[in-house]
Design an enzyme around this catalytic site. Structure first.
Site, PDB file in Angstrom:
ATOM      1  N   ARG A  45      -3.531 -26.341  53.122  1.00  0.00           N
ATOM      2  CA  ARG A  45      -3.697 -25.129  52.324  1.00  0.00           C
ATOM      3  C   ARG A  45      -2.391 -24.852  51.573  1.00  0.00           C
ATOM      4  O   ARG A  45      -1.379 -25.504  51.804  1.00  0.00           O
ATOM      5  CB  ARG A  45      -4.078 -23.954  53.220  1.00  0.00           C
ATOM      6  CG  ARG A  45      -3.210 -23.896  54.471  1.00  0.00           C
ATOM      7  CD  ARG A  45      -2.920 -22.546  54.956  1.00  0.00           C
ATOM      8  NE  ARG A  45      -2.182 -21.758  53.999  1.00  0.00           N
ATOM      9  CZ  ARG A  45      -0.871 -21.878  53.781  1.00  0.00           C
ATOM     10  NH1 ARG A  45      -0.128 -22.761  54.439  1.00  0.00           N
ATOM     11  NH2 ARG A  45      -0.285 -21.129  52.872  1.00  0.00           N
ATOM     12  N   GLY A  46      -2.467 -23.830  50.686  1.00  0.00           N
ATOM     13  CA  GLY A  46      -1.317 -23.542  49.833  1.00  0.00           C
ATOM     14  C   GLY A  46      -1.517 -24.305  48.529  1.00  0.00           C
ATOM     15  O   GLY A  46      -1.934 -25.476  48.539  1.00  0.00           O
ATOM     16  N   ALA A  47      -1.222 -23.625  47.417  1.00  0.00           N
ATOM     17  CA  ALA A  47      -1.593 -24.183  46.110  1.00  0.00           C
ATOM     18  C   ALA A  47      -1.054 -25.601  45.862  1.00  0.00           C
ATOM     19  O   ALA A  47      -1.839 -26.521  45.561  1.00  0.00           O
ATOM     20  CB  ALA A  47      -1.160 -23.212  45.015  1.00  0.00           C
ATOM     21  N   ARG A 111     -11.972 -25.116  46.401  1.00  0.00           N
ATOM     22  CA  ARG A 111     -11.391 -23.759  46.376  1.00  0.00           C
ATOM     23  C   ARG A 111     -11.109 -23.417  44.909  1.00  0.00           C
ATOM     24  O   ARG A 111     -10.502 -24.214  44.191  1.00  0.00           O
ATOM     25  CB  ARG A 111     -10.104 -23.686  47.212  1.00  0.00           C
ATOM     26  CG  ARG A 111     -10.334 -23.953  48.692  1.00  0.00           C
ATOM     27  CD  ARG A 111      -9.120 -23.577  49.530  1.00  0.00           C
ATOM     28  NE  ARG A 111      -8.972 -22.136  49.663  1.00  0.00           N
ATOM     29  CZ  ARG A 111      -7.889 -21.545  50.168  1.00  0.00           C
ATOM     30  NH1 ARG A 111      -6.860 -22.280  50.579  1.00  0.00           N
ATOM     31  NH2 ARG A 111      -7.824 -20.237  50.267  1.00  0.00           N
ATOM     32  N   ASP A 258      -0.756 -18.703  43.373  1.00  0.00           N
ATOM     33  CA  ASP A 258      -1.866 -19.664  43.288  1.00  0.00           C
ATOM     34  C   ASP A 258      -2.257 -19.965  41.852  1.00  0.00           C
ATOM     35  O   ASP A 258      -2.761 -21.047  41.549  1.00  0.00           O
ATOM     36  CB  ASP A 258      -3.070 -19.141  44.070  1.00  0.00           C
ATOM     37  CG  ASP A 258      -2.817 -19.285  45.557  1.00  0.00           C
ATOM     38  OD1 ASP A 258      -2.200 -18.376  46.139  1.00  0.00           O
ATOM     39  OD2 ASP A 258      -3.181 -20.333  46.120  1.00  0.00           O
ATOM     40  N   ASN A 268      -2.119 -14.356  44.015  1.00  0.00           N
ATOM     41  CA  ASN A 268      -1.551 -14.865  45.264  1.00  0.00           C
ATOM     42  C   ASN A 268      -2.350 -14.247  46.418  1.00  0.00           C
ATOM     43  O   ASN A 268      -3.282 -13.470  46.194  1.00  0.00           O
ATOM     44  CB  ASN A 268      -0.061 -14.527  45.362  1.00  0.00           C
ATOM     45  CG  ASN A 268       0.626 -15.260  46.510  1.00  0.00           C
ATOM     46  OD1 ASN A 268       0.457 -16.480  46.665  1.00  0.00           O
ATOM     47  ND2 ASN A 268       1.359 -14.552  47.345  1.00  0.00           N
ATOM     48  N   LYS A 269      -1.993 -14.595  47.607  1.00  0.00           N
ATOM     49  CA  LYS A 269      -2.738 -14.158  48.800  1.00  0.00           C
ATOM     50  C   LYS A 269      -3.012 -12.658  48.787  1.00  0.00           C
ATOM     51  O   LYS A 269      -2.141 -11.869  48.417  1.00  0.00           O
ATOM     52  CB  LYS A 269      -1.925 -14.553  50.038  1.00  0.00           C
ATOM     53  CG  LYS A 269      -2.511 -14.184  51.370  1.00  0.00           C
ATOM     54  CD  LYS A 269      -3.936 -14.640  51.580  1.00  0.00           C
ATOM     55  CE  LYS A 269      -4.114 -16.138  51.489  1.00  0.00           C
ATOM     56  NZ  LYS A 269      -5.535 -16.548  51.438  1.00  0.00           N
TER      57      LYS A 269
HETATM   58  O1  MRU Z   1      -5.416 -19.293  51.373  1.00  0.00           O
HETATM   59  P1  MRU Z   1      -4.105 -20.014  51.376  1.00  0.00           P
HETATM   60  O2  MRU Z   1      -3.430 -20.022  52.685  1.00  0.00           O
HETATM   61  O3  MRU Z   1      -4.218 -21.372  50.743  1.00  0.00           O
HETATM   62  O4  MRU Z   1      -3.200 -19.132  50.396  1.00  0.00           O
HETATM   63  C1  MRU Z   1      -1.914 -19.570  50.088  1.00  0.00           C
HETATM   64  C2  MRU Z   1      -1.136 -18.622  49.264  1.00  0.00           C
HETATM   65  O5  MRU Z   1      -1.628 -17.594  48.838  1.00  0.00           O
HETATM   66  C3  MRU Z   1       0.259 -19.016  48.918  1.00  0.00           C
HETATM   67  O6  MRU Z   1       1.084 -17.906  48.790  1.00  0.00           O
HETATM   68  C4  MRU Z   1       0.242 -19.772  47.569  1.00  0.00           C
HETATM   69  O7  MRU Z   1      -0.697 -20.798  47.592  1.00  0.00           O
HETATM   70  C5  MRU Z   1       1.558 -20.312  47.219  1.00  0.00           C
HETATM   71  S1  MRU Z   1       1.997 -21.664  48.227  1.00  0.00           S
HETATM   72  C6  MRU Z   1       3.455 -22.274  47.698  1.00  0.00           C
END
Ligand code: MRU
Length: 371
Positions: A45-47, A111, A258, A268-269
């Site tokens: 996970r994470g962009a 996603r 993201d 973002n989250k």
């Molecule tokens: O749902 P997730 O855990 O994939 O969400 C991740 C985030 O919101 C991060 O802050 C974002 O992807 C940046 S990661 C460098």
């Protein structure tokens, strides 16, 4: 640096992030469907990390089709540690392109919010589109592109860290949300790259990590990462951030992203928007750290960003126990959009965009021409 994702001997290797911090388990994914499932369920996970996963998922589709159709008896064709294998026969251009297209489409749909995913799929497609119609060359350029996406991402993260550390003084208390660290990226992070770099320069820091309901990326992942690097980290309930900020107990907020629209609006989250509003109200700087691959210049503003809605069970069931009365409906968007006007600076691998708006972002891209 964390080995979040890798491509080894015909398999996509990831750390299963759903098990952290209790268990550190490496998964070796050997089908494109497994990679898609791992992205959907947030094992990876994470962009930036899901962008790399998509590129490696497409590479895996080639490894599979070459094993099945090339007539060459090999256990695998690609491995990050070895020279790309080019000696192929018995396979046609259209079979290669078909495998890549099918994998790309499946992975792209996993996603919707993080643009790095579709950016990586497009980068892979572009690489083969520009190649001569020779099966060996097609395969070679797809493999080179996948490994390049991974390698370049890591180098972006180190540069983000260097630019961002300039904003951090010794003694600072920094609040972050979700996990924008090594686990969310090629291994060093974006928001946490800023912290890692400042820490490595000997700056004394305290980091507050929002727990990040409902999936607790802050408590489980950010705290795990920072703690193992020896950074002083404290976790707090998301709801405690307001009083922490209001009582002048933090000096700045740094988060990842993201997707960033052409005017600087940033997805973002879920929960990030609230922090940005609080920073504005209480006069604290709010920084976004992200590579240029997180910008989506095709979207004029954040209104166009698709927000992923996830299962209500993520909210209503905690550790296997139902908390909400049966039948009660749940609102569970995974991301929110922070208007650019709340963002002091966007820290990228090519430099910093202060008080971002459409014009500044356009000229920044003109000067630095993407990557
Ligand atoms: O749902 P997730 O855990 O994939 O969400 C991740 C985030 O919101 C991060 O802050 C974002 O992807 C940046 S990661 C460098």
């Amino acid at each position: 640096m964390i080995e979040t994702i890798d491509y080894r001997k015909g398999k996509v290797r990831i750390i299963d992030q759903t098990l952290l911090p209790g268990e550190y388990r490496i998964l070796e994914l050997d089908s494109v469907e497994q990679v898609a499932e791992a992205i959907r369920s947030l094992r990876v996970r994470g962009a930036p990390a899901i962008g790399i996963a998509a590129a490696y998922g497409m590479l895996l589709s080639l490894d599979i089709i070459l094993r099945e159709k090339s007539g060459i008896d090999r256990q695998y064709f690609f491995d990050r540690e070895e020279e790309v294998m080019t000696d192929i026969r018995g396979i046609e251009e259209k079979q290669i392109l078909g495998a890549l297209a099918r994998a790309g489409e499946l992975l792209r749909k996993t996603r919707p919010t993080a643009v790095n995913l579709s950016w990586a799929v497009e980068s892979m497609n572009d690489a083969v589109r520009k190649t001569e119609r020779d099966p060996a060359l097609l395969v070679q350029s797809a493999a080179r592109k996948a490994f390049e996406i991974h390698r370049e991402e890591l180098s972006c993260e180190y540069n983000i860290g260097r630019f961002g550390s300039g904003y951090i003084r010794s003694g600072m208390r920094i609040l972050t949300h979700c996990n924008a660290g090594g686990l969310a990226t090629a291994g060093y992070g974006t928001a946490l790259a800023v912290i890692y770099q400042a820490h490595s320069e000997g700056k004394d820091l305290t980091v507050y990590a929002d727990e990040t309901r409902p999936l607790l990326q802050g408590t489980r992942l950010t705290a795990w990462e920072l703690d193992r690097e020896g950074v002083d980290v404290r976790v707090l309930c998301d709801g405690a951030a307001a009083s922490l900020i209001a009582s002048s107990s933090v000096d700045c907020v740094v988060v990842g992203a993201d997707r960033i629209a052409a005017n600087g609006d940033t997805a973002n989250k879920i929960g990030t928007l609230g922090l940005a509003v609080l920073c504005s109200e209480f006069g604290l700087p709010f920084y976004v750290a992200a590579p240029l691959s997180t910008f989506d210049l095709s979207l004029e503003s954040g209104d166009g960003i698709e927000i992923e809605n996830r299962s209500g069970e993520e909210v209503s069931v905690i550790a296997g126990r139902r908390m909400a009365p049966p039948g009660v409906r749940v609102y569970n968007p995974a991301f929110d959009v922070t208007p650019a006007s709340y963002i002091n600076s966007i820290i990228t691998e090519k430099g910093v965009i202060t008080n971002p708006d459409a014009e500044k972002i356009r000229s920044f891209f003109d000067d630095h021409s993407g990557r």
